[in-house]
Design an enzyme around this catalytic site. Structure first.
Site, PDB file in Angstrom:
ATOM      1  N   HIS A   1     -20.407  -3.921 -10.390  1.00  0.00           N
ATOM      2  CA  HIS A   1     -19.134  -4.128  -9.688  1.00  0.00           C
ATOM      3  C   HIS A   1     -18.128  -4.838 -10.609  1.00  0.00           C
ATOM      4  CE1 HIS A   1     -16.546  -5.135  -6.155  1.00  0.00           C
ATOM      5  NE2 HIS A   1     -16.266  -6.191  -6.897  1.00  0.00           N
ATOM      6  N   GLU A   2     -18.573  -5.926 -11.209  1.00  0.00           N
ATOM      7  CA  GLU A   2     -17.669  -6.717 -12.056  1.00  0.00           C
ATOM      8  C   GLU A   2     -17.249  -5.939 -13.304  1.00  0.00           C
ATOM      9  OE1 GLU A   2     -16.300  -9.190 -10.843  1.00  0.00           O
ATOM     10  OE2 GLU A   2     -17.683  -9.406  -9.166  1.00  0.00           O
TER      11      GLU A   2
ATOM     12  N   HIS B   1     -14.404  -3.708 -12.762  1.00  0.00           N
ATOM     13  CA  HIS B   1     -13.098  -4.374 -12.892  1.00  0.00           C
ATOM     14  C   HIS B   1     -12.668  -4.428 -14.351  1.00  0.00           C
ATOM     15  CE1 HIS B   1     -12.646  -5.640  -8.758  1.00  0.00           C
ATOM     16  NE2 HIS B   1     -13.681  -6.442  -8.754  1.00  0.00           N
TER      17      HIS B   1
ATOM     18  N   HIS C   1     -13.496 -15.996   0.067  1.00  0.00           N
ATOM     19  CA  HIS C   1     -12.152 -15.406  -0.025  1.00  0.00           C
ATOM     20  C   HIS C   1     -11.107 -16.116   0.834  1.00  0.00           C
ATOM     21  CE1 HIS C   1     -15.107 -12.567  -1.449  1.00  0.00           C
ATOM     22  NE2 HIS C   1     -14.163 -11.937  -2.115  1.00  0.00           N
TER      23      HIS C   1
ATOM     24  N   ARG D   1      -9.172  -4.975   0.899  1.00  0.00           N
ATOM     25  CA  ARG D   1      -9.536  -4.213  -0.298  1.00  0.00           C
ATOM     26  C   ARG D   1     -11.014  -3.800  -0.305  1.00  0.00           C
ATOM     27  NH1 ARG D   1      -8.342  -8.819  -4.741  1.00  0.00           N
ATOM     28  NH2 ARG D   1      -6.303  -8.566  -3.774  1.00  0.00           N
TER      29      ARG D   1
ATOM     30  N   TYR E   1       0.798  -1.235   0.000  1.00  0.00           N
ATOM     31  CA  TYR E   1       0.000   0.000   0.000  1.00  0.00           C
ATOM     32  C   TYR E   1       0.830   1.284   0.000  1.00  0.00           C
ATOM     33  CZ  TYR E   1      -3.881  -3.160   0.649  1.00  0.00           C
ATOM     34  OH  TYR E   1      -4.798  -4.171   0.466  1.00  0.00           O
TER      35      TYR E   1
ATOM     36  N   GLU F   1     -11.709  -2.573  -6.438  1.00  0.00           N
ATOM     37  CA  GLU F   1     -13.020  -2.989  -5.920  1.00  0.00           C
ATOM     38  C   GLU F   1     -14.017  -1.832  -5.869  1.00  0.00           C
ATOM     39  OE1 GLU F   1     -13.664  -5.997  -5.730  1.00  0.00           O
ATOM     40  OE2 GLU F   1     -11.616  -6.769  -5.851  1.00  0.00           O
TER      41      GLU F   1
HETATM   42  O1  X8Z Z   1     -16.134 -10.712  -3.763  1.00  0.00           O
HETATM   43  C1  X8Z Z   1     -16.717  -9.696  -4.087  1.00  0.00           C
HETATM   44  C2  X8Z Z   1     -16.979  -9.408  -5.561  1.00  0.00           C
HETATM   45  C3  X8Z Z   1     -15.928  -9.956  -6.437  1.00  0.00           C
HETATM   46  S1  X8Z Z   1     -14.412  -9.146  -6.276  1.00  0.00           S
HETATM   47  C4  X8Z Z   1     -18.283 -10.031  -5.974  1.00  0.00           C
HETATM   48  N1  X8Z Z   1     -17.188  -8.848  -3.142  1.00  0.00           N
HETATM   49  C5  X8Z Z   1     -16.999  -9.096  -1.729  1.00  0.00           C
HETATM   50  C6  X8Z Z   1     -17.801 -10.290  -1.248  1.00  0.00           C
HETATM   51  O2  X8Z Z   1     -18.675 -10.759  -1.985  1.00  0.00           O
HETATM   52  O3  X8Z Z   1     -17.556 -10.762  -0.144  1.00  0.00           O
HETATM   53  C7  X8Z Z   1     -17.885  -7.595  -3.390  1.00  0.00           C
HETATM   54  C8  X8Z Z   1     -18.304  -7.104  -2.040  1.00  0.00           C
HETATM   55  C9  X8Z Z   1     -17.471  -7.853  -1.039  1.00  0.00           C
HETATM   56 ZN    ZN Z   2     -14.510  -7.217  -7.045  1.00  0.00          ZN
END
Ligand code: X8Z
Ligand code: ZN
Length: 618
Positions: A388-389, A392, A517, A526, A230, A417
């Site tokens: 959102h996508e 990107h 994640h 992020r 960062y 993001e």
């Molecule tokens: O994972 C995502 C996106 C893809 S980068 C759909 N998000 C996080 C989640 O779903 O936990 C967007 C908001 C937070």
């Molecule tokens: Zn995303």
């Protein structure tokens, strides 16, 4: 080039040694001058600035070459989950990792040199490039790590358990959205968490290897490496996150208090008490991270909200139609439409006949090849996620077409993001009318419902966005060990979010693994950053668009000036520190949550009034 330099160094040393052993020269008969020359020649050569520049250029070529292969292997593994695709993905990932490790170590050799800005910055990108590094010189560990990554991702994506059960995340999530039967919700919540216990052991091993890799690169542990990305001191970064959280915490607490009170009214003390943490299965989302799906329960009386899900269905939108609509927003800002291959190669809907990773993502396989991978449902949430996508994809294209390979990334990962979300903040009633989704714009009494709906997603998310990596940082540093992984997770959930597990959990559970994640190894800070930055960007773009009045009524739709400003920042890629990218856009180098506070100001006032006489906090 670095391999060559290294080899050259070895050769020189080897030459000197063999000459001495063979005794072909008698040292005592050498002159001092000869001795000095030989000693100089025997020293490894100090790398030069020219070599650093050449090294960076070679690295960019090699990365570009392998990216398409690794990208396509990963695409197949996520859109056709089976043993073969996992095998191919892990092989490609291993090669990518080995290259990353070689380049990161090679880059470290130029550490003490005075170098031109771009060479220095690109070397830094190389040192920090990998998310999960393996230790150098141990290809078997790189291979093991890559295999674990593919396995974890497939476990999550398929929803299979070792006893042959399969759980469907979308179906279970829909129970949390549609049902108001606490029993049914509890079952859906616990069912999904039957998939993740099998991940605990491989995850533990992954942490071991990647930590070794991070230490090898000179970091205290993998968490320290992640926090070093960062453009500031890693500890200062952690402190910066805390500072910003402090700015928005009172708003979150006010929301929490009101939501808990309404849940208590609906379900009674037996299910949710009017004090303490909220049980995590009642908030309309599998991880209690966004609460918009229970908006109806907390809606302010008197005003009219807009049910976008209902409107999308009424207007017969299908998945592709929703994507087209979102692309149209970006076009209205002056962005070129996406290429035909985007429409041909993306996965928009869930295939019926095979397992896939449904969690939404956006891909740039090459500078010409952009895709999204989703299992789109016709809902307001998904309409937002599509924006959102595409954010990107438009970011990727902006820097891929203007920047060299090592600058093809976002200013920091929070920027990536934030872009699509920034655009989605412009999905206002006025915009919905413009695209024909609603017929009438509600009057000012609609503002509170609108803000409440927004806050249920955006404000509710903030502590979750913070705690996920708090957990991982503790795991990476060893503060949390496998015998308290789960307990540590729930402690942070309670502390930050004020939510608790609805049933007793143990260390046989691995609840972090139930969140994409964690098995997907995507850093999470992020998203916290993005939830602050998007409001900062929105405030600024609205200013440029000449918007007057409350921030939540601003839409930058069709505004080319705002679009140009946004594009200029996207095209910087990661060529400059993020603070400068932020400054180009907002005039300030600091993250600033006052934009969130401004946006929700009318709601905060209303919440404070509702909460009078209530015992808030947990
Ligand atoms: O994972 C995502 C996106 C893809 S980068 C759909 N998000 C996080 C989640 O779903 O936990 C967007 C908001 C937070
Ligand atoms: Zn995303």
């Amino acid at each position: 080039m670095i391999t060559k330099t290294k080899k050259l160094g070895h050769l020189l040393i080897a030459g000197a040694i063999s000459a001495a052993i063979m005794g072909c020269q008698q040292p005592e008969r050498q002159t001092l001058e000869q001795q000095a020359n030989e000693q100089e020649a025997a020293k490894p050569q100090k790398p030069t600035a020219a070599e650093a520049k050449q090294f960076v250029e070679d690295a960019e070529k090699r990365i570009a070459d392998i990216s398409e292969y690794a990208g396509k292997a990963a695409w197949i593994a996520q859109t056709y989950i089976n043993v073969d695709s996992q095998y191919i993905e892990s092989m490609a990932n291993k090669d990518y990792k080995l290259l990353g490790i070689e380049l990161a170590n090679g880059a470290a050799k130029f550490n003490d040199l005075e170098l031109p800005y771009d060479v220095e910055r690109k070397l830094k990108m190389l040192r920090l490039g990998l998310t999960l590094p393996a230790p150098a010189g141990q290809p078997e560990k790189a291979s093991e790590l890559a295999k674990i990554e593919s396995k974890l991702s497939a476990m999550y994506g398929s929803g299979n358990t070792p006893d042959g059960e399969q759980y469907d995340l979308i179906a279970l999530s829909n129970v949390l959205v549609d049902s108001d039967d606490p029993e049914a919700m509890l079952k859906a919540w616990t069912d999904w968490r039957k998939v993740s216990p099998q991940m605990k052991q491989p995850y533990q091993r992954l942490v071991e290897i990647a930590n070794e890799g991070a230490k090898d690169l000179g970091f205290a542990d993998l968490g320290a490496m992640w926090r070093s990305k960062y453009d500031m001191d890693p500890d200062a970064f952690a402190a910066e996150m805390d500072r910003v959280w402090g700015q928005v915490k009172p708003l979150y607490e006010a929301l929490h208090c009101h939501v808990r009170a309404r849940l208590n009214e609906k379900y009674g003390d037996q299910i949710v008490e009017n004090k303490g943490e909220i049980p995590a299965h009642l908030l309309g989302n599998m991880w209690a991270q966004q609460w918009g799906n229970i908006y109806e329960l907390v809606a302010p009386e008197g005003g009219s909200g807009i049910d976008v899900t209902k409107r999308l269905k009424a207007k017969s939108y299908d998945a592709k139609g929703m994507v087209r609509q979102a692309e149209g927003f970006f076009s209205s800002l002056g962005f070129k439409p996406l290429p035909d291959t985007f429409w041909e190669r993306s996965q928009f809907t869930k295939p019926r006949d095979r397992d896939v990773v449904c969690h939404a993502s956006a891909w740039d396989i090459t500078p010409e090849d952009y895709r999204i991978k989703m299992c789109i449902q016709i809902t307001e949430d998904e309409f937002n996620t599509i924006h959102h996508e595409l954010g990107h994809n438009f970011y990727q294209r902006a820097y891929n077409l203007t920047q060299p390979v090592l600058y093809r990334g976002s200013a920091n990962d929070g920027f990536h993001e934030a872009i699509g979300d920034t655009v989605a903040l412009s999905i206002t009633p006025k915009y919905l009318k413009e695209i024909g989704l609603i017929d009438e714009i509600p009057d000012a009494t609609g503002d509170l419902p609108f803000l409440m709906r927004m806050a249920m997603d955006k404000v509710a998310f903030l502590p979750f966005g913070l705690m996920v990596d708090q957990w991982r940082w503790k795991v990476f540093s060893g503060e949390l060990t496998p015998d308290n992984y789960n307990q540590g997770w729930w402690q942070l959930r309670q502390e930050y979010q004020g939510v608790k597990a609805p049933v007793t959990r143990s260390e046989n559970d691995f609840d972090p693994g139930a969140k994409y994640h964690i098995p997907g190894n995507t850093p999470y800070s992020r998203y916290f950053l993005a939830h602050i930055l998007q409001f900062q960007f929105h405030r600024e773009l609205c200013k440029i668009a000449g918007h007057e009045g409350p921030l939540h009524r601003c839409s930058i739709y069709n505004n080319k000036e705002a679009g140009a400003k946004l594009k200029a920042m996207l095209e910087m890629g990661q060529s400059r520190p993020w603070q400068e990218a932020l400054e180009t856009m907002t005039g300030s180098k600091q993250m600033d949550a006052t934009a969130v506070i401004d946006y929700f100001a009318p709601l905060k006032q209303w919440l404070d009034k509702q909460n009078e006489g209530r015992q808030c906090g947990w």
